[in-house]
Design a protein around this motif. Sequence first.
Motif, mmCIF file in Angstrom:
data_model
loop_
_atom_site.group_PDB
_atom_site.id
_atom_site.type_symbol
_atom_site.label_atom_id
_atom_site.label_comp_id
_atom_site.label_asym_id
_atom_site.label_seq_id
_atom_site.Cartn_x
_atom_site.Cartn_y
_atom_site.Cartn_z
ATOM 1 N N ALA A 3 0.835 -1.199 0.000
ATOM 2 C CA ALA A 3 0.000 0.000 0.000
ATOM 3 C C ALA A 3 0.868 1.248 0.000
ATOM 4 O O ALA A 3 1.751 1.398 0.852
ATOM 5 C CB ALA A 3 -0.908 0.004 1.222
ATOM 6 N N ILE A 4 0.608 2.149 -0.947
ATOM 7 C CA ILE A 4 1.356 3.400 -1.060
ATOM 8 C C ILE A 4 0.402 4.573 -0.875
ATOM 9 O O ILE A 4 -0.652 4.639 -1.511
ATOM 10 C CB ILE A 4 2.061 3.514 -2.418
ATOM 11 N N ALA A 5 0.787 5.489 -0.010
ATOM 12 C CA ALA A 5 0.034 6.726 0.193
ATOM 13 C C ALA A 5 0.857 7.878 -0.356
ATOM 14 O O ALA A 5 2.007 8.079 0.055
ATOM 15 C CB ALA A 5 -0.270 6.940 1.672
ATOM 16 N N VAL A 6 0.294 8.611 -1.287
ATOM 17 C CA VAL A 6 0.946 9.797 -1.839
ATOM 18 C C VAL A 6 0.336 11.007 -1.139
ATOM 19 O O VAL A 6 -0.870 11.239 -1.219
ATOM 20 C CB VAL A 6 0.744 9.889 -3.362
ATOM 21 N N LEU A 7 1.174 11.753 -0.443
ATOM 22 C CA LEU A 7 0.704 12.848 0.395
ATOM 23 C C LEU A 7 0.783 14.167 -0.366
ATOM 24 O O LEU A 7 1.867 14.683 -0.642
ATOM 25 C CB LEU A 7 1.540 12.925 1.671
ATOM 26 N N ALA A 8 -0.380 14.741 -0.695
ATOM 27 C CA ALA A 8 -0.436 16.009 -1.417
ATOM 28 C C ALA A 8 -0.533 17.152 -0.415
ATOM 29 O O ALA A 8 -1.529 17.283 0.294
ATOM 30 C CB ALA A 8 -1.637 16.019 -2.363
ATOM 31 N N LEU A 9 0.524 17.952 -0.357
ATOM 32 C CA LEU A 9 0.525 19.139 0.492
ATOM 33 C C LEU A 9 0.150 20.359 -0.340
ATOM 34 O O LEU A 9 0.155 20.320 -1.572
ATOM 35 C CB LEU A 9 1.907 19.328 1.126
ATOM 36 N N ASP A 10 -0.178 21.460 0.323
ATOM 37 C CA ASP A 10 -0.583 22.656 -0.395
ATOM 38 C C ASP A 10 0.515 23.123 -1.344
ATOM 39 O O ASP A 10 1.714 23.036 -1.020
ATOM 40 C CB ASP A 10 -0.912 23.773 0.603
ATOM 41 N N GLN A 11 0.119 23.587 -2.536
ATOM 42 C CA GLN A 11 1.023 23.999 -3.615
ATOM 43 C C GLN A 11 1.876 22.833 -4.115
ATOM 44 O O GLN A 11 3.036 23.014 -4.501
ATOM 45 C CB GLN A 11 1.898 25.190 -3.192
ATOM 46 N N VAL A 12 1.288 21.652 -4.108
ATOM 47 C CA VAL A 12 1.985 20.482 -4.622
ATOM 48 C C VAL A 12 2.329 20.695 -6.096
ATOM 49 O O VAL A 12 1.576 21.313 -6.848
ATOM 50 C CB VAL A 12 1.136 19.204 -4.427
ATOM 51 N N ILE A 13 3.490 20.182 -6.511
ATOM 52 C CA ILE A 13 3.903 20.250 -7.912
ATOM 53 C C ILE A 13 3.240 19.093 -8.656
ATOM 54 O O ILE A 13 3.467 17.922 -8.318
ATOM 55 C CB ILE A 13 5.434 20.172 -8.019
ATOM 56 N N PRO A 14 2.393 19.366 -9.646
ATOM 57 C CA PRO A 14 1.620 18.301 -10.306
ATOM 58 C C PRO A 14 2.471 17.163 -10.866
ATOM 59 O O PRO A 14 2.086 15.993 -10.766
ATOM 60 C CB PRO A 14 0.864 19.048 -11.414
ATOM 61 N N PHE A 15 3.623 17.490 -11.458
ATOM 62 C CA PHE A 15 4.475 16.439 -12.018
ATOM 63 C C PHE A 15 4.936 15.488 -10.929
ATOM 64 O O PHE A 15 4.899 14.258 -11.096
ATOM 65 C CB PHE A 15 5.685 17.077 -12.710
ATOM 66 N N ASP A 16 5.360 16.042 -9.798
ATOM 67 C CA ASP A 16 5.835 15.210 -8.693
ATOM 68 C C ASP A 16 4.708 14.374 -8.100
ATOM 69 O O ASP A 16 4.934 13.257 -7.625
ATOM 70 C CB ASP A 16 6.449 16.083 -7.597
ATOM 71 N N LEU A 17 3.499 14.926 -8.098
ATOM 72 C CA LEU A 17 2.342 14.191 -7.572
ATOM 73 C C LEU A 17 1.976 13.026 -8.480
ATOM 74 O O LEU A 17 1.681 11.918 -8.016
ATOM 75 C CB LEU A 17 1.157 15.147 -7.427
ATOM 76 N N SER A 18 2.005 13.273 -9.781
ATOM 77 C CA SER A 18 1.542 12.246 -10.719
ATOM 78 C C SER A 18 2.558 11.138 -10.951
ATOM 79 O O SER A 18 2.178 10.003 -11.258
ATOM 80 C CB SER A 18 1.192 12.889 -12.061
ATOM 81 N N THR A 19 3.849 11.435 -10.790
ATOM 82 C CA THR A 19 4.874 10.433 -11.091
ATOM 83 C C THR A 19 4.691 9.135 -10.303
ATOM 84 O O THR A 19 4.603 8.052 -10.907
ATOM 85 C CB THR A 19 6.277 11.017 -10.850
ATOM 86 N N PRO A 20 4.628 9.162 -8.966
ATOM 87 C CA PRO A 20 4.463 7.886 -8.259
ATOM 88 C C PRO A 20 3.116 7.230 -8.530
ATOM 89 O O PRO A 20 3.019 5.989 -8.550
ATOM 90 C CB PRO A 20 4.611 8.285 -6.784
ATOM 91 N N ILE A 21 2.076 8.038 -8.734
ATOM 92 C CA ILE A 21 0.758 7.459 -9.025
ATOM 93 C C ILE A 21 0.817 6.648 -10.315
ATOM 94 O O ILE A 21 0.350 5.499 -10.374
ATOM 95 C CB ILE A 21 -0.310 8.569 -9.123
ATOM 96 N N GLU A 22 1.395 7.225 -11.352
ATOM 97 C CA GLU A 22 1.475 6.540 -12.637
ATOM 98 C C GLU A 22 2.382 5.317 -12.582
ATOM 99 O O GLU A 22 2.025 4.232 -13.044
ATOM 100 C CB GLU A 22 1.973 7.515 -13.713
#
Length: 312
Positions: A3-22
């Motif tokens: 199980a992986i949790a990707v933690l989105a903090l305020d002003q998250v950089i979209p590229f960095d957020l999407s990379t582990p998800i993808e």
Amino acid sequence: MHAIAVLALDQVIPFDLSTPIEVFSRTRLPDGRPGYRIRVCGERPEIDAGAFTVRVPWGLEGLDAADTIIVPGTADLAAPLAPAVRDALRTAAANGTRIASICSGTFPLAATGLLDGLRATTHWAAAGLLAAAHPAVEVDPDVLYVDNGQILTSAGAAAGLDLCLHMIRRDYGSAVAADAARLSVMPLEREGGQAQFIVHDHAPAPQGSTLEPLLAWLRENLGSDLTLADIAAHAGTSTRTLIRRFREQTGTTPLQWLHRARVRQAQHLLETTRHSVERIGVQVGFGSPTTFRDRFKKTTGVSPQSYRRTFG
């Protein structure tokens, strides 16, 4: 399933957020089963992502059952870390959860204290700020990622991909990681570190420094066979005084500064000309091709040929 949790903090950089998800959501085991279950968590239901707003399905409670937590980068490096986020990450670490950051995600991770006494990296352009803000962290700006076992950090942008593939290999082996790399159109291991991407027109020099005329002369004479005595003579000072002034004003020695300036010029020539590696080595003042290759790889992490293949 991991199980992986990707933690989105305020002003998250979209590229960095999407990379582990993808990367993790497309990872398959040899029998076809998914290797990971992904949760996107946030400190609030809606997270500012710059050009748009992200609505996350999980709050901080979503971190509790995670085997790995990933902290993507944020645009505001000086933003304070919310106490609830700090406590959630500390609790997860105390429970043995693996925690990784991507790019400037190292800053909120460092703010928890979990990186104190550890080696870490971030985007090369922010490495100095990280070191100044968190002196207890050993900042290495030259690598793509650092694996401390439970705590991992990565450099900027695409280095997050390198880190994700590294974790897949740790979890499921090289074959599964190689399949994930092919889907991402990425090599499983990239040669060198992020030092090869750090570009200066010339080796850095402080503005207003009394050494500025000497540094300009050195840049104009990179191809000359210069010794420490030659440089001191041009400066009209003793070698001892020259070394002291260089350390005070540049943080390095005259010859180290000269070597870096020569490598930067070599990078420019590798990018913009078809000259042979041997010719470029001579042009920038290295006495032999072997010396040039050794110094270039020591500075950038890759050989001149590899650098040209990437940037030429």
